[in-house]
Design a protein around this motif. Structure first.
Motif, PDB file in Angstrom:
ATOM      1  N   UNK A  38       0.804  -1.219   0.000  1.00 37.68           N
ATOM      2  CA  UNK A  38       0.000   0.000   0.000  1.00 37.68           C
ATOM      3  C   UNK A  38       0.841   1.275   0.000  1.00 37.68           C
ATOM      4  N   UNK A  39       2.122   1.148   0.234  1.00 36.47           N
ATOM      5  CA  UNK A  39       2.986   2.333   0.267  1.00 36.47           C
ATOM      6  C   UNK A  39       3.510   2.597  -1.141  1.00 36.47           C
ATOM      7  N   UNK A  40       3.121   3.720  -1.705  1.00 42.21           N
ATOM      8  CA  UNK A  40       3.551   4.066  -3.050  1.00 42.21           C
ATOM      9  C   UNK A  40       4.906   4.772  -3.016  1.00 42.21           C
ATOM     10  N   UNK A  41       5.568   4.829  -4.150  1.00 43.33           N
ATOM     11  CA  UNK A  41       6.924   5.384  -4.226  1.00 43.33           C
ATOM     12  C   UNK A  41       7.006   6.859  -3.868  1.00 43.33           C
ATOM     13  N   UNK A  42       5.911   7.572  -3.976  1.00 39.69           N
ATOM     14  CA  UNK A  42       5.933   9.011  -3.689  1.00 39.69           C
ATOM     15  C   UNK A  42       5.535   9.342  -2.254  1.00 39.69           C
ATOM     16  N   UNK A  43       5.325   8.332  -1.447  1.00 35.62           N
ATOM     17  CA  UNK A  43       4.921   8.572  -0.057  1.00 35.62           C
ATOM     18  C   UNK A  43       6.042   9.278   0.695  1.00 35.62           C
ATOM     19  N   UNK A  44       5.675  10.364   1.367  1.00 39.30           N
ATOM     20  CA  UNK A  44       6.648  11.092   2.180  1.00 39.30           C
ATOM     21  C   UNK A  44       6.366  10.943   3.666  1.00 39.30           C
ATOM     22  N   UNK A  45       5.208  10.381   4.002  1.00 40.50           N
ATOM     23  CA  UNK A  45       4.864  10.179   5.402  1.00 40.50           C
ATOM     24  C   UNK A  45       3.987   8.954   5.562  1.00 40.50           C
TER      25      UNK A  45
END
Length: 73
Positions: A38-45
């Motif tokens: 569920x964590x995409x490559x653009x996740x910052x937090x």
């Protein structure tokens, strides 16, 4: 035992997980897979809410540690 339930909410580049129920050896791999996919490559937090977890054994704790290692990469 209760099954674990993973709720994923995203808002822009923020990902919020809420886990409820029991996280143990029987379902830890499934919970970890749900979190990491569920964590995409653009996740910052990333936020992990364990407030509704009723049981967490060492396999469940390993899921949390593995998530932190994955996020450091």
């Amino acid at each position: 035992m209760n099954d674990a339930r993973v709720d994923v909410r995203t808002s822009g580049d923020q990902v919020h997980f809420t886990i409820a129920g029991d996280v143990d050896l029987a379902n830890a791999a499934d919970v970890e897979a749900q979190l990491t996919t569920a964590i995409h490559n653009r996740a910052t937090g990333v936020t992990l809410d364990l407030g509704d977890v009723t049981y967490l054994d060492s396999a469940g704790l390993q899921v949390v540690f593995a998530l932190t290692v994955a996020l450091r990469r």
